[in-house]
Design a protein around this motif. Structure first.
Motif, PDB file in Angstrom:
ATOM      1  N   THR A 402      57.854  25.529  13.467  1.00 17.47           N
ATOM      2  CA  THR A 402      57.408  24.713  12.563  1.00 17.47           C
ATOM      3  C   THR A 402      57.100  22.977  13.241  1.00 17.47           C
ATOM      4  O   THR A 402      56.855  22.332  12.972  1.00 17.47           O
ATOM      5  CB  THR A 402      58.288  24.299  11.602  1.00 17.47           C
ATOM      6  OG1 THR A 402      59.333  24.532  12.029  1.00 17.47           O
ATOM      7  CG2 THR A 402      57.901  25.821  10.589  1.00 17.47           C
ATOM      8  N   GLY A 405      54.260  19.856  14.164  1.00 17.45           N
ATOM      9  CA  GLY A 405      54.351  20.449  12.764  1.00 17.45           C
ATOM     10  C   GLY A 405      52.916  20.048  13.597  1.00 17.45           C
ATOM     11  O   GLY A 405      52.300  19.627  13.896  1.00 17.45           O
ATOM     12  N   LYS A 406      52.051  21.412  12.504  1.00 17.53           N
ATOM     13  CA  LYS A 406      50.232  21.444  12.979  1.00 17.53           C
ATOM     14  C   LYS A 406      50.276  20.769  11.407  1.00 17.53           C
ATOM     15  O   LYS A 406      50.410  21.586  10.650  1.00 17.53           O
ATOM     16  CB  LYS A 406      50.421  22.975  13.438  1.00 17.53           C
ATOM     17  CG  LYS A 406      50.196  22.850  14.967  1.00 17.53           C
ATOM     18  CD  LYS A 406      49.904  24.228  15.786  1.00 17.53           C
ATOM     19  CE  LYS A 406      49.814  25.596  14.488  1.00 17.53           C
ATOM     20  NZ  LYS A 406      50.510  26.214  15.095  1.00 17.53           N
ATOM     21  N   GLY A 407      48.067  20.294  11.758  1.00 20.64           N
ATOM     22  CA  GLY A 407      47.957  20.474  10.354  1.00 20.64           C
ATOM     23  C   GLY A 407      47.280  19.173  10.213  1.00 20.64           C
ATOM     24  O   GLY A 407      47.525  18.804  10.592  1.00 20.64           O
ATOM     25  N   VAL A 409      47.167  16.412   6.927  1.00 22.22           N
ATOM     26  CA  VAL A 409      47.416  16.276   5.870  1.00 22.22           C
ATOM     27  C   VAL A 409      46.875  15.045   5.006  1.00 22.22           C
ATOM     28  O   VAL A 409      46.654  14.621   5.722  1.00 22.22           O
ATOM     29  CB  VAL A 409      48.896  15.673   5.999  1.00 22.22           C
ATOM     30  CG1 VAL A 409      50.034  15.861   4.248  1.00 22.22           C
ATOM     31  CG2 VAL A 409      50.119  16.903   6.547  1.00 22.22           C
ATOM     32  N   LEU A 426      55.115  11.966   9.482  1.00 20.75           N
ATOM     33  CA  LEU A 426      53.999  12.794  10.178  1.00 20.75           C
ATOM     34  C   LEU A 426      53.366  13.101  11.409  1.00 20.75           C
ATOM     35  O   LEU A 426      53.386  13.961  12.315  1.00 20.75           O
ATOM     36  CB  LEU A 426      53.004  13.261   8.803  1.00 20.75           C
ATOM     37  CG  LEU A 426      53.792  13.250   7.137  1.00 20.75           C
ATOM     38  CD1 LEU A 426      53.198  13.150   6.589  1.00 20.75           C
ATOM     39  CD2 LEU A 426      54.844  14.954   7.342  1.00 20.75           C
ATOM     40  N   THR A 427      52.860  11.979  11.557  1.00 20.62           N
ATOM     41  CA  THR A 427      51.797  11.776  12.746  1.00 20.62           C
ATOM     42  C   THR A 427      53.027  12.487  14.152  1.00 20.62           C
ATOM     43  O   THR A 427      52.884  12.764  15.084  1.00 20.62           O
ATOM     44  CB  THR A 427      51.872  10.687  13.273  1.00 20.62           C
ATOM     45  OG1 THR A 427      50.552  10.281  12.033  1.00 20.62           O
ATOM     46  CG2 THR A 427      50.694  10.261  13.831  1.00 20.62           C
ATOM     47  N   TYR A 431      51.644  16.729  13.029  1.00 20.33           N
ATOM     48  CA  TYR A 431      50.560  16.363  11.916  1.00 20.33           C
ATOM     49  C   TYR A 431      49.589  15.385  12.122  1.00 20.33           C
ATOM     50  O   TYR A 431      49.344  14.269  12.876  1.00 20.33           O
ATOM     51  CB  TYR A 431      51.081  16.624  10.734  1.00 20.33           C
ATOM     52  CG  TYR A 431      51.760  17.252  10.266  1.00 20.33           C
ATOM     53  CD1 TYR A 431      51.891  18.766   9.716  1.00 20.33           C
ATOM     54  CD2 TYR A 431      53.583  16.850  10.622  1.00 20.33           C
ATOM     55  CE1 TYR A 431      52.691  19.843   9.511  1.00 20.33           C
ATOM     56  CE2 TYR A 431      54.718  17.562  10.045  1.00 20.33           C
ATOM     57  CZ  TYR A 431      54.179  19.278   9.183  1.00 20.33           C
ATOM     58  OH  TYR A 431      54.555  19.644   9.403  1.00 20.33           O
ATOM     59  N   ARG A 432      48.395  15.938  11.556  1.00 22.79           N
ATOM     60  CA  ARG A 432      47.527  14.755  11.881  1.00 22.79           C
ATOM     61  C   ARG A 432      46.826  14.507   9.748  1.00 22.79           C
ATOM     62  O   ARG A 432      47.160  15.297   9.322  1.00 22.79           O
ATOM     63  CB  ARG A 432      45.454  15.344  12.207  1.00 22.79           C
ATOM     64  CG  ARG A 432      45.218  14.184  12.361  1.00 22.79           C
ATOM     65  CD  ARG A 432      43.970  14.857  13.626  1.00 22.79           C
ATOM     66  NE  ARG A 432      42.573  15.391  12.426  1.00 22.79           N
ATOM     67  CZ  ARG A 432      41.806  14.970  11.938  1.00 22.79           C
ATOM     68  NH1 ARG A 432      41.708  13.714  11.698  1.00 22.79           N
ATOM     69  NH2 ARG A 432      41.162  15.811  11.609  1.00 22.79           N
ATOM     70  N   VAL A 433      47.212  12.807   9.631  1.00 26.90           N
ATOM     71  CA  VAL A 433      47.236  12.177   8.289  1.00 26.90           C
ATOM     72  C   VAL A 433      45.788  11.855   8.168  1.00 26.90           C
ATOM     73  O   VAL A 433      45.208  10.909   8.966  1.00 26.90           O
ATOM     74  CB  VAL A 433      48.554  11.256   8.871  1.00 26.90           C
ATOM     75  CG1 VAL A 433      48.588  11.025   7.013  1.00 26.90           C
ATOM     76  CG2 VAL A 433      49.535  12.328   8.953  1.00 26.90           C
ATOM     77  N   ARG A 516      56.815  20.914   5.570  1.00 28.11           N
ATOM     78  CA  ARG A 516      56.549  22.321   6.398  1.00 28.11           C
ATOM     79  C   ARG A 516      57.261  23.592   5.158  1.00 28.11           C
ATOM     80  O   ARG A 516      56.221  24.662   5.665  1.00 28.11           O
ATOM     81  CB  ARG A 516      58.176  22.390   7.086  1.00 28.11           C
ATOM     82  CG  ARG A 516      58.346  23.156   7.806  1.00 28.11           C
ATOM     83  CD  ARG A 516      59.392  23.277   9.190  1.00 28.11           C
ATOM     84  NE  ARG A 516      59.660  21.671   9.509  1.00 28.11           N
ATOM     85  CZ  ARG A 516      60.650  20.726   9.713  1.00 28.11           C
ATOM     86  NH1 ARG A 516      61.814  21.751   8.793  1.00 28.11           N
ATOM     87  NH2 ARG A 516      60.971  19.484  10.138  1.00 28.11           N
ATOM     88  N   LEU A 519      53.779  24.000   3.966  1.00 25.53           N
ATOM     89  CA  LEU A 519      52.630  24.614   4.258  1.00 25.53           C
ATOM     90  C   LEU A 519      52.615  26.119   4.955  1.00 25.53           C
ATOM     91  O   LEU A 519      52.097  26.825   4.978  1.00 25.53           O
ATOM     92  CB  LEU A 519      52.669  23.702   5.885  1.00 25.53           C
ATOM     93  CG  LEU A 519      51.657  22.173   5.423  1.00 25.53           C
ATOM     94  CD1 LEU A 519      51.796  21.362   7.094  1.00 25.53           C
ATOM     95  CD2 LEU A 519      50.613  22.766   5.026  1.00 25.53           C
TER      96      LEU A 519
END
Ligand SMILES: Nc1ncnc2c1ncn2[C@@H]1O[C@H](COP(=O)(O)OP(=O)(O)OP(=O)(O)O)[C@@H](O)[C@H]1O
Ligand SMILES: [Mg+2]
Length: 526
Positions: A402, A405-407, A409, A426-427, A431-433, A516, A519
């Motif tokens: 993980t 992170g990927k995905g 949010v 998160l970024t 992750y993309r926020v 995590r 998800l």
């Protein structure tokens, strides 16, 4: 004069006088009754035994008689209540020649022996009594110490309960002060002279949050949930918090090994321990210096314990926090882990940091120790037992799968600084926020990007539409998007929610772990 005990086969020389004194002490200060036929006879007959000429007596050791120059020997038992407790030996030597004792002389010797036995017994009793007195005094002291300890524990419990009760509500008030304060601060023109005051308000409120967290942990109001976790990950997520805490002239180094260090701990509480140690290190270096945080795997053996103390054995994760600051005097060092012990001025320290940390590490089954020298700096050492290999492999695997992170949010949070903070975290973690400041905005954003969004992270209480409304809208529109709630309110006043809830203030690692987990959850919550 010899001492022996009923049933014992040993004899000990108690006192000697006369020509052969040294020889007796040298040769046989302690011997078996069986080796001396006279003593053996005395023990059995309980009356004087006479050897008129020891040179010809078959019962004597001739070499000894020759060396000492013995002639006549008289042995009288020391009798106490009919028991032989020793013997009195009298002899003539060399030129004194051989003397045959009369009945009367033997009678006198026997009476003398009785007096000696009585005196001897009295001394022995006094000895025993003083040993008993010492024992009793020791027991009394122990009792007093135990009572003091108990009183202290009770006092701490009362303080803890009181503090814990207040701390919970206080925390919520602080969140409001920080949130609104930040908002006011952002709106101020760069030239506004009140900015500095506002910064001071915010800094004080931040310090108060830290204090409240300690109080909550100290009073055990914060539920500690032990779970396998990676030390590297905790340090990683903490890293982003540390730099802004330190002055620019403090060099920060974080050293972590490649091999996974998995321990059983509560991530929020472990972070708090590290924050406490870092705070102390910062305070100890007002003129700058170096702060090093190091994690390693250690095998703890007797040699290690001899140097660092504790009683943990085996494979441990070691975390050290080293500063090059002021160091501590022996007196301070002795008291550092005491609750409310502080050397800082009023308003700068409460003395809860280390006692809380100590309590937490103990709850993890670990050990915390300190080494320090005035003017040379300080090292705090935390040892935590390493987890089972199977669990370790499992957690390490998840960590690899993980990270980063990927995905995408969708983050719905009306408190802007908090939203920025979470979005940034998160970024940075990959992750993309997409951000939304109220419930309605969240629903609109979701409709526009429903095919990309994998997770909705929403506050329960939001302006315009609630977190619950957001959840309903998401479920009506997209079936498998995960939803994770956050809230600053106690969950029991909110009523049931259709998904996992994170209680604010949430620590970075708690947040990342929850994201995590949500998800990777095989089924979306309904
Ligand atoms: N790294 C350090 N260097 C020098 N002294 C230290 C260090 N860490 C702790 N101390 C000493 O130990 C005392 C107790 O520390 P502790 O963290 O428990 O309380 P505090 O820092 O004074 O207050 P609080 O942590 O509640 O804000 C400190 O006041 C300080 O004298
Ligand atoms: Mg402190």
């Amino acid at each position: 004069m010899f001492e022996t005990a009923e049933g014992s086969d040993w004899v000990r020389v108690l006192a000697t006088s006369g020509v052969a004194e040294e020889l007796i002490w040298d040769k046989s200060p302690r011997f078996r009754v069986g080796l001396d036929p006279f003593l053996l006879e005395i023990k059995q007959a309980r009356k004087p035994v006479v050897s008129v000429d020891m040179r010809t007596d078959p019962r004597t050791d001739k070499a000894m008689v020759e060396r000492v120059g013995l002639r006549t020997g008289i042995h009288v038992p020391l009798l106490l209540g009919g028991n032989v407790i020793g013997a009195l030996g009298i002899a003539t030597f060399g030129d004194e020649g051989v003397i045959e004792p009369t009945e009367m002389e033997l009678e006198h010797l026997s009476v003398f022996a009785l007096l000696v036995a009585a005196a001897f017994d009295r001394v022995r009793l006094l000895d025993e009594k003083s040993v008993a007195d010492i024992e009793a005094a020791r027991r009394r002291t122990k009792q007093i110490l135990l009572e003091a300890e108990l009183r202290q524990a009770q006092k701490m419990e009362v303080v803890g309960t009181l503090a814990g009760g207040i701390a919970h509500d206080f925390n919520n008030l602080l969140m409001a002060i920080l949130g609104h304060g930040q908002w006011v601060r952002e709106g101020m023109a760069p030239t506004d002279r009140r900015r500095e005051s506002m910064d001071a308000v915010l800094a004080a409120a931040r310090r108060a949050t830290h204090l409240t967290r300690n109080l909550l942990l100290f009073s055990r109001k914060h539920v500690i949930a032990l779970q396998p976790l990676s030390v590297q990950q905790v340090l990683h997520s903490l890293g982003v918090l540390l730099r802004p805490m330190l002055r620019e002239d403090v060099a920060l180094r974080v050293e972590v090994p490649d091999e996974a260090l998995i321990v059983r701990a509560d991530p929020g509480a472990l972070e708090q321990v590290l924050l406490n140690l870092v705070n102390n290190a910062r305070d100890a270096m007002p003129n700058g210096g170096a702060l090093t945080i190091r994690a390693s795997a250690e095998t703890i053996d007797d040699a290690f314990i001899a140097v660092h103390g504790g009683s943990l054995m085996g494979r441990c994760a070691q975390l050290t926090v080293t500063d090059t600051g002021a160091g501590m005097s022996a007196e301070t060092l002795r008291r550092v882990f005491e609750p409310f012990f502080t050397t800082k001025e009023v308003g700068k320290g409460t003395g809860l940091g280390l006692s809380t940390s100590h309590g937490i590490i103990e709850q993890f089954g670990g050990h915390i120790a300190v080494e320090s020298e005035v003017g040379r700096g300080t090292t705090f050492r935390v040892l935590l037992p390493l987890c089972d290999e199977a669990i370790a492999a499992d957690v390490a695997q998840t960590a690899i799968e993980t990270a980063p992170g990927k995905g995408v949010v969708l983050l719905a949070e009306d408190d802007e600084p908090l939203r920025r903070f979470i979005a940034g975290l998160l970024t940075r973690s990959g992750y993309r926020v997409i951000e939304a400041a109220d419930g309605q905005e969240a629903i609109d954003e979701f409709r526009a990007h429903s095919d990309e969004i994998q997770l909705v992270l929403t506050d329960v209480v939001l302006p315009k539409r609630s977190g619950r409304d957001v959840f309903e809208a998401v479920r009506a529109f997209q079936q498998d998007t995960r939803v994770l709630f956050t809230t600053g309110y106690p969950t029991d006043v909110l009523g049931p929610l259709h998904g996992p809830v994170l209680a604010k203030p949430v620590s970075p690692s708690e947040l990342l772990t929850a994201v995590r987990r949500a998800l990777s959850c095989p089924e979306p919550n309904r």
